[in-house]
Every structure is written in C-alpha cells, then in structure tokens.
Design an enzyme around this catalytic site. Structure first.
Site, short mmCIF file in Angstrom:
data_model
loop_
_atom_site.label_atom_id
_atom_site.label_comp_id
_atom_site.label_asym_id
_atom_site.label_seq_id
_atom_site.Cartn_x
_atom_site.Cartn_y
_atom_site.Cartn_z
N ASP A 88 -12.98 -0.92 32.89
CA ASP A 88 -12.78 0.38 33.47
C ASP A 88 -12.79 0.40 34.83
O ASP A 88 -13.61 -0.28 35.42
CB ASP A 88 -13.86 1.46 32.96
CG ASP A 88 -13.55 2.82 33.08
OD1 ASP A 88 -12.16 2.90 33.24
OD2 ASP A 88 -14.49 3.59 33.20
N HIS A 89 -11.43 0.74 35.43
CA HIS A 89 -11.36 0.84 36.94
C HIS A 89 -11.54 -0.36 37.75
O HIS A 89 -12.63 -0.42 38.35
CB HIS A 89 -12.36 2.03 37.64
CG HIS A 89 -11.73 3.41 37.16
ND1 HIS A 89 -10.59 3.86 37.83
CD2 HIS A 89 -12.24 4.25 36.48
CE1 HIS A 89 -10.48 5.07 37.20
NE2 HIS A 89 -11.45 5.37 36.38
N ASN A 142 -11.03 8.60 27.83
CA ASN A 142 -11.98 8.25 28.41
C ASN A 142 -13.15 9.18 28.31
O ASN A 142 -13.06 10.40 28.98
CB ASN A 142 -11.83 7.88 29.75
CG ASN A 142 -11.00 6.35 30.08
OD1 ASN A 142 -10.45 6.12 29.17
ND2 ASN A 142 -11.18 6.03 31.17
N GLY A 189 -17.34 12.53 36.06
CA GLY A 189 -18.63 12.98 36.49
C GLY A 189 -18.71 14.10 35.57
O GLY A 189 -17.93 14.61 34.77
N SER A 206 -17.50 -0.29 33.24
CA SER A 206 -17.20 -0.41 34.70
C SER A 206 -17.78 -1.36 35.44
O SER A 206 -18.46 -2.45 34.91
CB SER A 206 -17.74 1.08 35.40
OG SER A 206 -19.10 1.11 35.22
N HIS A 223 -8.22 10.10 31.74
CA HIS A 223 -9.57 9.71 32.23
C HIS A 223 -10.32 11.17 32.52
O HIS A 223 -9.87 12.07 32.54
CB HIS A 223 -9.45 9.11 33.63
CG HIS A 223 -9.30 7.72 33.54
ND1 HIS A 223 -10.10 6.49 34.08
CD2 HIS A 223 -8.19 6.98 32.95
CE1 HIS A 223 -9.35 5.61 33.73
NE2 HIS A 223 -8.48 5.74 33.14
N GLY A 224 -11.58 10.96 32.83
CA GLY A 224 -12.47 12.17 32.94
C GLY A 224 -12.31 13.20 31.91
O GLY A 224 -12.24 14.28 32.30
N SER A 225 -12.28 12.74 30.86
CA SER A 225 -12.01 13.61 29.63
C SER A 225 -13.31 13.88 28.77
O SER A 225 -13.08 14.27 27.59
CB SER A 225 -10.89 13.27 28.95
OG SER A 225 -9.68 13.34 29.75
N SER A 226 -14.37 14.02 29.35
CA SER A 226 -15.54 14.51 28.60
C SER A 226 -15.46 16.08 28.42
O SER A 226 -14.53 16.58 29.26
CB SER A 226 -16.82 14.34 29.33
OG SER A 226 -17.09 12.98 28.86
ZN LIG Z 1 -11.86 6.77 35.05
#
Ligand SMILES: [Zn+2]
Length: 342
Positions: free
Chosen positions: A83-84, A266, A190, A50, A223-226
């Site tokens: 990233d981003h 991600n 997050g 990032s 994205h945000g795929s924890s």
């Molecule tokens: Zn992201």
C-alpha cells in the site's frame, strides 16, 4: 492456493461486476480475521501492508504469516499488496520480498508528504511498471492527491484540493501502463474523513463516473473508504475512548462506485475501530484479565465481523471458487505479449 497477482483478482471482479476489499494488516490477528471472514463468505481477498506495517512486522514476519494463510486457506485466492509505495526502491523491495502487487504512489514525492508534478508521477510509475510486469506483479498508480495523513503518509491537504482530473487520468494510464488506478474524489485517510454525511459536494462520485467513462477498462481504486460506522465509534467512546464525531464513506456510495468501475476498495480504519472497541470493552468490563488472548480473541472476532460484512456488501462474497491461480510467470508472459501487440 499460492499468492496470486492482484491483476487476476481485479480482472475476475470486473468480469462479474463486483468489488474486492483491500484490508490493511500489521500482525497475525488481523490476517486471521481477514482469512476467517474470507472463508466464511467464500471471498477472494487483497491483503495489504503499508510501509509502516512492513517496518512494524520486520517484513519477514508479515510475509511468512501470508504464506501460512495461503497454506491454511487453500480455497481462497489472495494477493499481497504494497500500500502506498513512496519510491521505486520501496516497490522493488516489496517485489523481492514476495508481494504480488505494489502501489507506486507518485502523486507525492518520496517523502510521502509533498505533492509531486504530473511528469514525476508518470516517470516513477512507468519505471515501477516495467520492473513489476517483468515478474508478473501488478501495479496500482495514483493520480490526484488524497486528503489526510495515515502512518506518516499523506500531504495532509484538504481532500478536495487535488481531485483527479479525468483528462490527466487518461494520459497517466496510457503513459504508465498501470493495472489499477487510485483516484482522489474527496476521500481521506484516517478516521476523520467528513464532518457530516458526505454529499455530492464533498464526495465527488460524478468525477469517478466521468473517469470510468473515459477509462472503461482500467480498474479504479477507492482509497480512504472506511465507512466509520457510528456503532463502532460508540463502543470505543462508551468504554473510555475519546473519538470526535466523524463520518466515513457510506457503503451505498461505494456500491455506486462498484457499478462504475471500482474494483478495489481500501478499508483500514473500520477494522482498527473494531479491534480497539473490543479491547476497550474487555478492559472496562473485566479489569482482572491479563491474558492477552482474553482481549485479542474478541478483537479478532470484531474485525472478522466487519470484514465479512464488507465482503458481502462489495459483492466479492461467493466468488472464491470461480477460478484457479494464474502463476506470476504466466502473468509476466501476458504482459510481454501485450507489449508486442500494442
Ligand atoms: Zn490510501
């Protein structure tokens, strides 16, 4: 193997129907964790940074650590991805640094917070594509706005406030020429993604499937795929942490995505949790320790375990040896020729 373009990794993944994890890094130990996991599972890999990570590592440390990884793990195809990216300038500086892929996130204005207009997003992303493709570098765009804030980036909006519209996604891809497309389907950055296990109401897999039907040749990005597994939360809380109960994206939903055009996933939070849990455990159980290696080694091992598990679950395991690196100059030629024939 030299750093390769992310486009090549994703094209290969599409041919064989698997997904590739994109893991965030800030430091040497995280890169080592990912590379050891890649070697153990024979996986191609995307390492991403990032803007915050680039600042933290002064850019050059990170880049040279990646060169060391390429030298020490010659059998692993790997891409280095921004990233981003928040602006044309950020993407340009990543390309100049040696990143082989950039995300231009024009879903937000350059402040990385304010949702933008569709026309702004198309315009800034198209400019980045022009610059990047000239050098054979891959571009990921984003349409729709993700929930949450991470590393100071994000609108902080409700994750369902700006779910991607499939018609807009088609127009966006046609007008920008992006290689990969991040979509908003209810996920957030997050640790606090969902307040209970997500359902079709909160995680819009039907929207993802609708977009894939309209854009069967575009690599989709989650994205945000924890998955924010409970056992990793528990270790932290067991040794003095104070995480509130939370739910991530279940692996089986990601696998459904992979069957429907998702090629890049991600993952950052899960690795952060693994590292922090391992360090807390050493501090709690061996308060006499003060050599940083006594807690960084278990932290590195804990992250490696999570990454290796995801690589297996996403299907990228076993595919590191499938292909040779295409030089970026060749990729640039490929883009030039596809423009001529378009
Ligand atoms: Zn992201």
């Amino acid at each position: 193997m030299p750093l390769v373009s992310m486009r090549q990794l994703l094209d290969e993944a599409a041919k064989k129907g698997y997904g590739v994890g994109a893991f965030n890094v800030n430091n040497m130990e995280q890169i080592q964790s990912i590379m050891e996991a890649a070697r153990e599972t024979k996986s191609p890999v995307i390492v991403q940074a990032s803007r915050g990570a680039r600042a933290y590592s002064q850019d050059r440390f990170l880049y040279h650590l990646m060169l060391a990884a390429a030298e020490l793990y010659p059998e692993i195809p790997m891409a280095l991805h921004q990233d981003h990216g928040n602006s044309f300038e950020t993407c340009k500086s990543a390309i100049e640094t040696g990143f082989t892929s950039v995300m231009m996130d024009g879903s937000l204005m350059a402040d990385g917070k304010t949702p933008s207009s569709f026309e702004y997003n198309v315009e800034v992303t198209r400019r980045v594509v022009e610059l990047a493709h000239e050098k054979g570098v891959t571009v990921e765009g984003e349409i729709g706005v993700l929930g949450g804030i991470e590393d100071g980036h994000g609108a902080g909006v409700d994750a369902l406030a700006h779910v991607t519209d499939p018609d807009q996604a088609v127009e966006f891809v046609e007008r920008t020429g992006v290689d990969a497309l991040a979509i908003a389907i209810g996920t957030s950055h997050g640790a606090y993604k969902f307040t209970k296990k997500p359902t079709g109401e909160t995680l819009k897999m039907d929207t993802l499937i609708a977009i894939h039907k309209r854009l069967p040749h575009t690599h989709l990005v989650m994205h945000g795929s924890s998955s924010v597994p409970k056992d990793l939360q528990d270790i932290i809380n067991q040794f003095g942490g104070k995480l509130k109960p939370t739910w991530g994206v279940p692996v089986e939903e990601i696998q459904l995505g992979i069957r429907n055009g998702v090629r890049k996933i991600n993952v950052d939070t899960d690795n952060r949790l693994a590292i922090t849990g391992a360090i807390r455990k050493v501090f709690a159980e061996k308060p006499e320790e003060f050599d940083p290696r006594s807690y960084m080694k278990p932290a590195r091992d804990a992250m490696k375990k999570v990454v290796a598990q995801r690589m297996t679950e996403f299907g990228q395991a076993g595919h590191a040896g499938d292909y040779q690196a295409i030089p970026l100059a060749e990729m640039a030629k490929f883009y030039r020729e596809s423009l001529v024939h378009a």
